[in-house]
Design a protein around this motif. Structure first.
Motif, PDB file in Angstrom:
ATOM      1  N   PRO A 136     -89.868   3.551 -43.096  1.00 32.61           N
ATOM      2  CA  PRO A 136     -88.563   3.693 -43.743  1.00 32.61           C
ATOM      3  C   PRO A 136     -87.376   3.933 -42.810  1.00 32.61           C
ATOM      4  CG  PRO A 136     -90.209   5.021 -44.867  1.00 32.61           C
ATOM      5  CD  PRO A 136     -90.868   4.462 -43.641  1.00 32.61           C
ATOM      6  N   ASP A 137     -87.569   4.686 -41.736  1.00 29.56           N
ATOM      7  CA  ASP A 137     -86.426   5.056 -40.901  1.00 29.56           C
ATOM      8  C   ASP A 137     -86.314   4.258 -39.613  1.00 29.56           C
ATOM      9  OD1 ASP A 137     -85.543   6.990 -42.747  1.00 29.56           O
ATOM     10  OD2 ASP A 137     -87.102   8.359 -42.025  1.00 29.56           O
ATOM     11  N   VAL A 138     -87.134   3.235 -39.472  1.00 26.72           N
ATOM     12  CA  VAL A 138     -87.090   2.422 -38.259  1.00 26.72           C
ATOM     13  C   VAL A 138     -85.957   1.410 -38.384  1.00 26.72           C
ATOM     14  CG1 VAL A 138     -88.343   0.699 -36.899  1.00 26.72           C
ATOM     15  CG2 VAL A 138     -89.548   2.685 -37.818  1.00 26.72           C
ATOM     16  N   PRO A 139     -85.041   1.366 -37.393  1.00 29.98           N
ATOM     17  CA  PRO A 139     -83.970   0.363 -37.449  1.00 29.98           C
ATOM     18  C   PRO A 139     -84.538  -1.051 -37.319  1.00 29.98           C
ATOM     19  CG  PRO A 139     -83.774   1.737 -35.463  1.00 29.98           C
ATOM     20  CD  PRO A 139     -84.976   2.203 -36.212  1.00 29.98           C
ATOM     21  N   LEU A 140     -83.790  -2.003 -37.842  1.00 33.83           N
ATOM     22  CA  LEU A 140     -84.209  -3.403 -37.781  1.00 33.83           C
ATOM     23  C   LEU A 140     -83.118  -4.264 -37.174  1.00 33.83           C
ATOM     24  CD1 LEU A 140     -85.787  -3.799 -41.338  1.00 33.83           C
ATOM     25  CD2 LEU A 140     -86.997  -3.479 -39.166  1.00 33.83           C
ATOM     26  N   GLN A 141     -83.539  -5.277 -36.439  1.00 31.74           N
ATOM     27  CA  GLN A 141     -82.647  -6.330 -35.974  1.00 31.74           C
ATOM     28  C   GLN A 141     -82.847  -7.507 -36.915  1.00 31.74           C
ATOM     29  OE1 GLN A 141     -84.301  -6.551 -31.977  1.00 31.74           O
ATOM     30  NE2 GLN A 141     -82.320  -5.864 -31.185  1.00 31.74           N
TER      31      GLN A 141
END
Length: 179
Positions: A136-141
């Protein structure tokens, strides 16, 4: 939840010069990516089939009008590719690396798609349930793109950028948004 607007640019192909604009926005809450694509201008010269009675997971959607979203975690070579068509057919694939190890992301069972047509605008909306795909809290490119099938039989290719000599939506340089 922060919304990020985007504007796609057409891959230059003199045989497919069509005066439209494609933009939209993307947002993410912890476990859902929300996408809105908008085609502004005279979209009557595009093949935009209406929502099917039973939209389903399908392959080879990129051969016709298809809206796409690529997303990955920073520092990872693995990524996901969403394909969604105006008729509601869709698929989500996972790749282990650049164009390698393609497999359906089978944990996603359905993907509701909504479309709206107005005189000078066509809109497609969908939500990607991230579920077990990413934490849930992992940033995405994110890279956003689309293929438009024209009534002339030609396709045009649109993306946030075109880093190569040919349209290549998988190219890592195309992941310009961060959500």
């Amino acid at each position: 939840m922060q919304t990020h607007p985007f504007q796609l640019i057409r891959f230059i192909d003199p045989s497919c010069n069509f005066p439209i604009a494609i933009g939209g926005n993307i947002s993410r809450n912890r476990q859902t990516i929300s996408l809105v694509y908008e085609i502004a201008g005279n979209h009557t010269q595009l093949q935009l089939p209406a929502i099917a009675q039973q939209p389903m997971r399908s392959d080879d959607l990129w051969k016709r009008t298809c809206f796409e979203c690529f997303f990955k975690q920073p520092e990872s070579t693995a990524y996901y590719e969403l394909n969604v068509c105006t008729d509601g057919h869709w698929n989500l694939y996972r790749f282990s690396d650049y164009r390698k190890g393609m497999a359906e992301a089978s944990s996603i069972r359905s993907l509701p798609v909504h479309t709206y047509t107005h005189a000078a605008k066509f809109t497609l909306c969908c939500n990607i349930p991230l579920g077990t795909l990413v934490l849930p809290d992992v940033p995405l490119q994110v890279g956003i793109s689309c293929v438009l099938a024209h009534t002339t039989g030609k396709n045009s290719y649109w993306a946030l950028c075109h880093p190569g000599r040919q349209p290549d939506f998988h190219h890592p340089a195309g992941y310009l948004l961060h959500i």
